[in-house]
Design a protein around this motif. Sequence first.
Motif, PDB file in Angstrom:
ATOM      1  N   LEU A   1      -5.454   4.464  -3.821  1.00  0.00           N
ATOM      2  CA  LEU A   1      -4.278   4.657  -2.900  1.00  0.00           C
ATOM      3  C   LEU A   1      -3.179   5.131  -3.728  1.00  0.00           C
ATOM      4  O   LEU A   1      -2.314   6.088  -3.220  1.00  0.00           O
ATOM      5  CB  LEU A   1      -3.953   3.437  -2.011  1.00  0.00           C
ATOM      6  CG  LEU A   1      -4.699   3.217  -0.765  1.00  0.00           C
ATOM      7  CD1 LEU A   1      -4.341   1.711  -0.349  1.00  0.00           C
ATOM      8  CD2 LEU A   1      -4.402   4.359   0.381  1.00  0.00           C
ATOM      9  N   GLU A   2      -2.785   4.693  -4.536  1.00  0.00           N
ATOM     10  CA  GLU A   2      -1.542   4.948  -5.591  1.00  0.00           C
ATOM     11  C   GLU A   2      -1.724   6.357  -5.963  1.00  0.00           C
ATOM     12  O   GLU A   2      -0.642   7.206  -6.052  1.00  0.00           O
ATOM     13  CB  GLU A   2      -1.531   4.022  -6.781  1.00  0.00           C
ATOM     14  CG  GLU A   2      -1.058   2.967  -6.375  1.00  0.00           C
ATOM     15  CD  GLU A   2      -0.778   1.822  -7.705  1.00  0.00           C
ATOM     16  OE1 GLU A   2      -0.657   2.611  -8.876  1.00  0.00           O
ATOM     17  OE2 GLU A   2      -0.866   0.564  -7.817  1.00  0.00           O
TER      18      GLU A   2
ATOM     19  N   LEU B   1     -10.203   9.232  -0.513  1.00  0.00           N
ATOM     20  CA  LEU B   1     -10.541   7.607  -1.069  1.00  0.00           C
ATOM     21  C   LEU B   1     -11.899   7.475  -1.277  1.00  0.00           C
ATOM     22  O   LEU B   1     -12.369   6.976  -2.080  1.00  0.00           O
ATOM     23  CB  LEU B   1      -9.698   6.976  -0.008  1.00  0.00           C
ATOM     24  CG  LEU B   1      -8.250   6.523  -0.289  1.00  0.00           C
ATOM     25  CD1 LEU B   1      -7.905   5.562   0.913  1.00  0.00           C
ATOM     26  CD2 LEU B   1      -7.941   5.915  -1.542  1.00  0.00           C
TER      27      LEU B   1
ATOM     28  N   ARG C   1      -1.762   9.281   2.063  1.00  0.00           N
ATOM     29  CA  ARG C   1      -1.386   7.788   1.697  1.00  0.00           C
ATOM     30  C   ARG C   1      -0.797   7.184   3.052  1.00  0.00           C
ATOM     31  O   ARG C   1      -1.220   6.040   3.562  1.00  0.00           O
ATOM     32  CB  ARG C   1      -0.746   7.309   0.519  1.00  0.00           C
ATOM     33  CG  ARG C   1      -0.895   5.960   0.223  1.00  0.00           C
ATOM     34  CD  ARG C   1      -0.368   5.454  -1.101  1.00  0.00           C
ATOM     35  NE  ARG C   1       1.213   5.552  -1.033  1.00  0.00           N
ATOM     36  CZ  ARG C   1       1.850   6.561  -1.758  1.00  0.00           C
ATOM     37  NH1 ARG C   1       1.306   7.274  -2.424  1.00  0.00           N
ATOM     38  NH2 ARG C   1       3.081   6.568  -1.780  1.00  0.00           N
TER      39      ARG C   1
ATOM     40  N   VAL D   1      -2.700   4.385   5.369  1.00  0.00           N
ATOM     41  CA  VAL D   1      -2.082   3.004   5.459  1.00  0.00           C
ATOM     42  C   VAL D   1      -1.799   2.704   6.781  1.00  0.00           C
ATOM     43  O   VAL D   1      -2.008   1.592   7.344  1.00  0.00           O
ATOM     44  CB  VAL D   1      -1.013   2.841   4.442  1.00  0.00           C
ATOM     45  CG1 VAL D   1      -0.182   1.448   4.766  1.00  0.00           C
ATOM     46  CG2 VAL D   1      -1.294   2.855   2.801  1.00  0.00           C
TER      47      VAL D   1
ATOM     48  N   GLU E   1       1.089  11.427  -1.111  1.00  0.00           N
ATOM     49  CA  GLU E   1       2.025  10.373  -0.376  1.00  0.00           C
ATOM     50  C   GLU E   1       1.681  10.784   1.067  1.00  0.00           C
ATOM     51  O   GLU E   1       1.569   9.766   1.919  1.00  0.00           O
ATOM     52  CB  GLU E   1       3.478  10.746  -0.540  1.00  0.00           C
ATOM     53  CG  GLU E   1       4.172   9.745   0.043  1.00  0.00           C
ATOM     54  CD  GLU E   1       5.859   9.771  -0.330  1.00  0.00           C
ATOM     55  OE1 GLU E   1       5.845   9.560  -1.740  1.00  0.00           O
ATOM     56  OE2 GLU E   1       6.575  10.166   0.436  1.00  0.00           O
TER      57      GLU E   1
ATOM     58  N   LEU F   1      -3.359   8.581  -4.452  1.00  0.00           N
ATOM     59  CA  LEU F   1      -3.531   9.619  -3.386  1.00  0.00           C
ATOM     60  C   LEU F   1      -2.188  10.389  -2.835  1.00  0.00           C
ATOM     61  O   LEU F   1      -1.160   9.631  -3.098  1.00  0.00           O
ATOM     62  CB  LEU F   1      -3.720   8.678  -1.906  1.00  0.00           C
ATOM     63  CG  LEU F   1      -4.514   9.337  -0.872  1.00  0.00           C
ATOM     64  CD1 LEU F   1      -5.930  10.086  -1.212  1.00  0.00           C
ATOM     65  CD2 LEU F   1      -4.900   8.277   0.380  1.00  0.00           C
TER      66      LEU F   1
ATOM     67  N   ARG G   1       0.846  -1.013   0.010  1.00  0.00           N
ATOM     68  CA  ARG G   1      -0.082  -0.059  -0.039  1.00  0.00           C
ATOM     69  C   ARG G   1       0.805   1.141   0.080  1.00  0.00           C
ATOM     70  O   ARG G   1       0.478   2.186  -0.724  1.00  0.00           O
ATOM     71  CB  ARG G   1      -1.017  -0.002   1.258  1.00  0.00           C
ATOM     72  CG  ARG G   1      -2.008  -1.287   1.253  1.00  0.00           C
ATOM     73  CD  ARG G   1      -2.769  -1.261   0.029  1.00  0.00           C
ATOM     74  NE  ARG G   1      -4.005  -2.011   0.650  1.00  0.00           N
ATOM     75  CZ  ARG G   1      -4.843  -2.598  -0.155  1.00  0.00           C
ATOM     76  NH1 ARG G   1      -4.547  -2.403  -1.590  1.00  0.00           N
ATOM     77  NH2 ARG G   1      -6.027  -3.206   0.312  1.00  0.00           N
TER      78      ARG G   1
ATOM     79  N   HIS H   1       3.095   1.007  -3.292  1.00  0.00           N
ATOM     80  CA  HIS H   1       2.328   0.805  -4.513  1.00  0.00           C
ATOM     81  C   HIS H   1       3.090   0.110  -5.778  1.00  0.00           C
ATOM     82  O   HIS H   1       2.901   0.486  -6.829  1.00  0.00           O
ATOM     83  CB  HIS H   1       1.296   1.624  -4.965  1.00  0.00           C
ATOM     84  CG  HIS H   1       1.962   3.119  -5.134  1.00  0.00           C
ATOM     85  ND1 HIS H   1       2.499   3.450  -6.361  1.00  0.00           N
ATOM     86  CD2 HIS H   1       2.127   4.129  -4.478  1.00  0.00           C
ATOM     87  CE1 HIS H   1       3.300   4.665  -6.628  1.00  0.00           C
ATOM     88  NE2 HIS H   1       3.084   5.275  -5.182  1.00  0.00           N
TER      89      HIS H   1
ATOM     90  N   GLY I   1      -7.088  12.073   3.948  1.00  0.00           N
ATOM     91  CA  GLY I   1      -7.027  10.833   2.949  1.00  0.00           C
ATOM     92  C   GLY I   1      -8.097   9.913   2.855  1.00  0.00           C
ATOM     93  O   GLY I   1      -8.509   9.588   1.765  1.00  0.00           O
TER      94      GLY I   1
END
Lengths: 288, 197
Positions: free
Chosen positions: B133-134, B179, B141, B145, B138, B136, B45, B48, B175
């Motif tokens: 997520l990719e 998402l 993310r 995560v 950093e 999002l 996650r 990625h 975040g």
Amino acid sequence: MTERPTDPAGLPADSFDHEVIEVASALVDGVATPVEQERFSSNPQVSAVSTTFGSLRGHLAHPEPAPAAQREAHLAAALDAFSALSQPVSLDAARARRARRLMPALAAAAALAVVGVVIGSMAGRSGSREQAAVERTVTSDVSTARTRPKEQAGAPEVSSSDLANASTDTRPMAAAVAASGDAVVATDTPSTEPTGEGGDAVGQPIYAASTPRQLLGIAQEVADRQVAGAGARLTNPCPNIAGEVGAELLWINQPALLLLSPNAQRPTDAVVVNPSTCAVEATVTLGA
Amino acid sequence: MATDAGAMSNADDRALVAAAQSGDRRALDQLLRRHYDRVYAVCRRILHHDADAADATQDALLAAVRALGSFDGNAAFGTWMYRIATNTCLDQLRRRKRRPTAPLDETVMLSDLVETRPFDSTVVDQMAVQAALERLPEDFRLAVVLRDVADLDYDTIADTLGVPIGTVRSRIARGRAILAKELGNQIGTSEHPTNQP
């Protein structure tokens, strides 16, 4: 300027949205403050967003399983590392590791030494084919001479004429032929330097030789000093061998005496004898 | 919020850790096996990228094995392990070149979320979550995560990321909102069946 929409508390809409979103998220994680809980507990929007975030969290919390082969390989590597860490360190293993670490350095040093000897021998080598041919006939090595029983081998004999030929080729492990047909090895560079102070010191070996050429150089030097009256005058302990002691020396790492044959003018021969057994270890022909 | 199952798991972990610290290889195997999938998920996650995630997982396991002797049990083993994994992934993130991605729209209105239906694992697949997520940013993310995949608490996340706890709270909320909006839109436009009449 357009007036921004506000929430019932009078906050701008985007600030209100952000606050609601953050409180909803905090409620999911159980970290909302008591004030926030009291203020937003009955807010349907907060409840709706909390439900959405809760679902998202539940979804993220259940990851797909990793590939089985990858998992097993990674676990095996980790367990191997664990075993390596858990093993007690033995002295022998530590020594072996140290030896492995030093091996390249030792190999490099040995290689340098060989290169140095080769370069040294090449520098002193003449181009004579005949001399090279003579030397190629001799193939024994010094260990052969050392380990051979004296009774069978006899004493190696060295003449100055043999060495005159041999000396023109200073290739390592070149040899001079002994009269018996056996060979002893001559190295490229004679080493006739006394190993201690004073050429006539008594009681400790002051010369060292392990090759006929070295021995010849020592014998010639000792004979010259003898003629000049500067040599040591030691008692010959071997009644069976005529001659007077010219010097003590180490012959192939063994204590020995160099006996010069009696000659009114000049010694023409020398022998190396074992002072304990009086066995002749080597003979040297000095020439006229 | 510890569940009964979680508490039992932590108790089991403690016994396994003690055995592993005494040199019990089987206990360590069981311990690592228990947490492996989540470590890998955290790495996947965060990074990625499957190969990078596999490398980071391996590094994290080895780091954990080397540091096992210093684990004092103040935190749950899982927390400790996931934090090691997170740090390993963060190191890798710093080392590698950033891969260009089209970032998600960070603007989220409350209405975007209120009108989004609750997620259903039957209609939101892992690929969609991973893809979202990719994209999002950093910072968001990592926070999401560490909270939702690694299950770290806010304090630990703040320590790990080196930011104040208020920032952690804000990043997690933002975040999640981004998402949820992205995935909710996907649900609304997908051909997946929904519970709506």
